[in-house]
Design an enzyme around this catalytic site. Structure first.
Site, PDB file in Angstrom:
ATOM      1  N   MET A   1     -23.489   9.127   6.377  1.00 34.63           N
ATOM      2  CA  MET A   1     -23.468   7.347   6.792  1.00 34.63           C
ATOM      3  C   MET A   1     -23.562   6.791   5.958  1.00 34.63           C
ATOM      4  O   MET A   1     -25.456   6.835   5.589  1.00 34.63           O
ATOM      5  CB  MET A   1     -24.051   7.547   7.787  1.00 34.63           C
ATOM      6  CG  MET A   1     -23.964   5.704   8.731  1.00 34.63           C
ATOM      7  SD  MET A   1     -23.172   5.312   9.289  1.00 34.63           S
ATOM      8  CE  MET A   1     -23.454   3.722   9.627  1.00 34.63           C
TER       9      MET A   1
ATOM     10  N   CYS B   1     -13.939   4.480   9.697  1.00 33.35           N
ATOM     11  CA  CYS B   1     -14.301   6.025   9.274  1.00 33.35           C
ATOM     12  C   CYS B   1     -14.138   6.163  11.486  1.00 33.35           C
ATOM     13  O   CYS B   1     -14.354   7.189  12.193  1.00 33.35           O
ATOM     14  CB  CYS B   1     -16.149   6.006   9.686  1.00 33.35           C
ATOM     15  SG  CYS B   1     -15.434   5.716   7.626  1.00 33.35           S
TER      16      CYS B   1
ATOM     17  N   ASP C   1       0.676  -1.342   0.133  1.00 34.85           N
ATOM     18  CA  ASP C   1       0.000   0.057  -0.225  1.00 34.85           C
ATOM     19  C   ASP C   1       0.865   1.424   0.374  1.00 34.85           C
ATOM     20  O   ASP C   1      -0.007   2.173  -0.077  1.00 34.85           O
ATOM     21  CB  ASP C   1      -1.079  -0.495   1.264  1.00 34.85           C
ATOM     22  CG  ASP C   1      -2.143   0.914   1.181  1.00 34.85           C
ATOM     23  OD1 ASP C   1      -2.424   1.825  -0.039  1.00 34.85           O
ATOM     24  OD2 ASP C   1      -2.297   1.801   2.145  1.00 34.85           O
TER      25      ASP C   1
END
Length: 687
Positions: free
Chosen positions: A638, A598, A299
């Protein structure tokens, strides 16, 4: 304008009056303004502030043009305010969450916008590039630049390159996405060119894109059926434009999935992953590339700031491209050819010993690719030695100021690698496994680093609070402005690193500050909205419910004051709720797979999303169903998780309630300790 090529966008006003580009006039996060300087910065005070309430994120790098400050909040909601007073002028809401679907699960909100020819440009999470009239806030044009069907999304800033606006996107961590960048005509939104950053299915032939003539060459560096995995290589963040050469420099991301053993099982460099690519801004045609990590598997990527400078090297000035990517080496490249000039470590990095100057390739350590699938501790972690927080280059001090990180990750192959597949709906899809519990890592560290790029050496380093810190901006007043994870906004002496001024802005800020001139007065503006997990001991203070997200502007002799910080929302607990520890155990991996990106690992949110231990919804099963299955809070950012079964939602509820009680026990609550003991006894009795 005389002497200007027809159709070429006008250059921003000279002298740093405006901050009209993400990286400032010269793409290096520097302003020549010196009204605020080392001698008087102690007089800096708050001129105005504006509270924001458009969803969880306000981490945009603002712009300032002709006395107006522009920025985004939430999901690409664009604002214009008077730079003198903070008075709102207009607000444009593209209503992106309602259109985004599953793309909502992987994105973070906007990191920046662009300005040209009286238009503000923003990208949206659902894949649109939108031009908005800078005076009125009315939409001028909009194009759908991404597929609606895959995991691709836009969080990075658009880039102005001559008479074109260029946009990339992200998504390579989350699904089978193939990277590309697209250029559009500034005035009309008509597509000018597209450049794919990784090759597609060879059986389908050319893409009809500017990259067609180099994709055959790139395909030779891949093995297996990589196109089934997308490949990745997304240009999710920074670029840079050189108007003299009419080149746009693109920084590309990691592979999709991360682990090369899956996407390219026979090895190979996998062009153009983790690379800087120079393109002709007029046509999109390839000019050169430099690959930071051939065959990327960690990554790591080259999507960090790409900064343009003229350095004295070997006794003569050279125009260079500079980057401090995730992998821990600071690179200096020739701007005309992409040839490596130098590269040295600026942070702990054990995946390679050095960069071979003759070949430009890293000399990898024997354990770098976790051979045999065995777990290995690798520095840096996927966060990187430098992440999206901007670095700055000052032509006065000839130093680069970089938010630098020291942290590791355990890398190991995912179980049953041969049968690995992307899991629809799961937030992180990387083909990297979970390390054994016995392998623990030290806490990450952060610092502000002053680096001499010509001599490739450290000049000074200031340790900072927490694992992440904020972006930096340098000025002609020999100052470096930066906000930190602990909510302190500071001005440093650019030559020594000494703190010359600081103020508490009651929230961290990751986007770089900007500075500009209005009516002869210099201002400094910063967006306060912390997104990452906060530093140890500070996480609760960045309470989503009570901590304000703000834009703050400072000037000499500013007299305003922020109101006192609101009290932290207490941890919620229903004494009548009986936690089922077995259900909570089921909920833990569900939370990690769907929620932690999150809401934070083990519910330790950093402030950009609610700490669910403090929220009301997890107290009631029906409320969780309304949020997760029915999408009640989609307009607030959301996402829906309509695939979750009732038993999954129940497991998540019990895990969150268990975490809340554990947190209360840690705070010394006897009642919570009693309830935890009762929960354990019930489980024992049931067994």
């Amino acid at each position: 304008m005389a002497g200007m090529r027809p159709g070429k966008a006008p250059a921003p006003p000279p002298g740093g009056r405006d901050w009209a580009r993400y990286g400032g006039d010269a793409e290096n996060h520097y302003s020549p303004l010196d009204q605020i300087n080392r001698g008087n910065v102690a007089r800096l005070g708050l001129a105005w502030s504006l509270d924001l309430d458009d969803g969880p994120n306000a981490m945009s790098a603002p712009l300032a043009v002709d006395g107006i400050v522009y920025f985004t909040t939430g999901y690409s909601v664009v604002h214009a305010v008077d730079a003198r007073t903070g008075q709102r002028l207009w607000r444009f809401d593209p209503q992106a969450p309602e259109r985004a679907g599953r793309k909502m699960r992987a994105a973070w909100g906007s990191r920046g916008i662009a300005f040209a020819r009286g238009l503000i440009f923003t990208g949206t999470i659902d894949g649109r590039l939108i031009a908005v009239d800078a005076k009125t806030g009315a939409q001028a044009w909009s194009v759908q630049t991404l597929s609606r069907e895959d995991e691709s999304y836009i969080t990075g800033p658009p880039w102005i390159a001559g008479d074109k606006v260029v946009i990339g996107f992200g998504g390579g961590d989350f699904g089978p996405v193939r990277g590309y960048v697209t250029a559009y005509d500034i005035s009309t939104g008509k597509q000018a060119w597209r450049f794919y950053t990784v090759p597609g299915d060879p059986k389908k032939g050319p893409d009809g894109a500017a990259s067609d003539d180099v994709m055959a060459m790139a395909a030779k560096t891949w093995t297996g059926e990589w196109w089934k995995w997308g490949g990745g290589g997304t240009a999710w963040h920074a670029m840079a434009y050189d108007p003299k050469r009419e080149l746009i420099f693109i920084g590309t991301g990691n592979g999709a999935p991360w682990n090369r053993k899956v996407r390219s099982p026979g090895g190979g460099d996998n062009l153009f992953l983790c690379a800087i690519i120079a393109l002709d801004a007029r046509t999109g045609k390839y000019r050169w590339h430099y690959q930071v990590n051939p065959g990327e598997s960690w990554d790591y990527n080259a999507a960090m700031d790409i900064e343009l400078a003229t350095l004295e090297i070997d006794g003569r000035p050279r125009d260079v491209v500079m980057q401090a990517p995730k992998n821990g080496f600071f690179y200096v490249l020739d701007r005309d050819t992409g040839k490596l000039i130098s590269a040295e470590k600026f942070a702990p990095a054990n995946w390679a010993t050095r960069i071979d100057k003759a070949t430009g390739r890293p000399v990898e350590t024997p354990f770098a690719r976790f051979p045999g699938g065995k777990p290995v501790v690798i520095y840096p972690s996927p966060v990187g030695a430098h992440a999206a927080e901007a670095m700055a280059y000052s032509p006065r001090t000839r130093l680069v100021y970089t938010p630098a990180y020291d942290q590791a990750r355990v890398y190991v192959d995912a179980p049953d690698l041969a049968a690995w597949r992307f899991k629809p709906g799961q937030v992180i899809n990387n083909a990297v496994g979970v390390p054994p519990p016995s392998m623990t890592l030290p806490p990450g560290k952060s610092a502000l680093l002053a680096w001499d790029p010509a001599r490739q050496r450290e000049v000074w380093r200031l340790p900072q609070v927490g694992q992440r810190t904020g972006g930096a901006t340098a000025t002609g007043g020999d100052l470096v402005f930066q906000s930190q994870a602990d909510g302190m906004f500071k001005a440093f002496d650019a030559r020594s690193g000494k703190v010359l001024w600081s103020t508490d802005i009651q929230n961290g800020a990751q986007a770089q500050p900007i500075t500009y001139l209005v009516d002869g007065r210099q201002y400094v503006t910063v967006m306060a909205s912390w997104r990452a997990q906060g530093p140890s001991g500070r996480v609760p203070e960045y309470d989503y419910y009570s901590t304000r997200r703000r834009v703050l502007t400072f000037a000499l002799d500013g007299k305003r004051r922020l109101p006192p910080a609101a009290p932290v929302t207490p941890i919620a607990d229903d004494p009548a709720f009986k936690v089922d520890p077995a259900l909570a155990d089921r909920g833990k991996p569900l939370f990690a797979a769907h929620c932690a990106i999150c809401h934070g690992p083990a519910t330790m949110s950093g402030g950009a999303a609610p700490d669910l231990k403090r929220g009301g919804a997890p107290l009631a099963y029906d409320s969780l169903v309304a949020v997760l299955r029915d999408g009640m809070l989609v307009p607030r950012g959301m996402p829906r998780f309509e695939e979750l079964a009732p038993t999954d939602i129940a497991a998540l509820q019990h895990y969150i309630r268990q975490q809340a009680r554990l947190a209360l026990v840690a705070k010394g609550s006897p009642a919570a300790a009693t309830r935890m003991a009762q929960d354990a006894r019930r489980l024992h009795a049931d067994q």
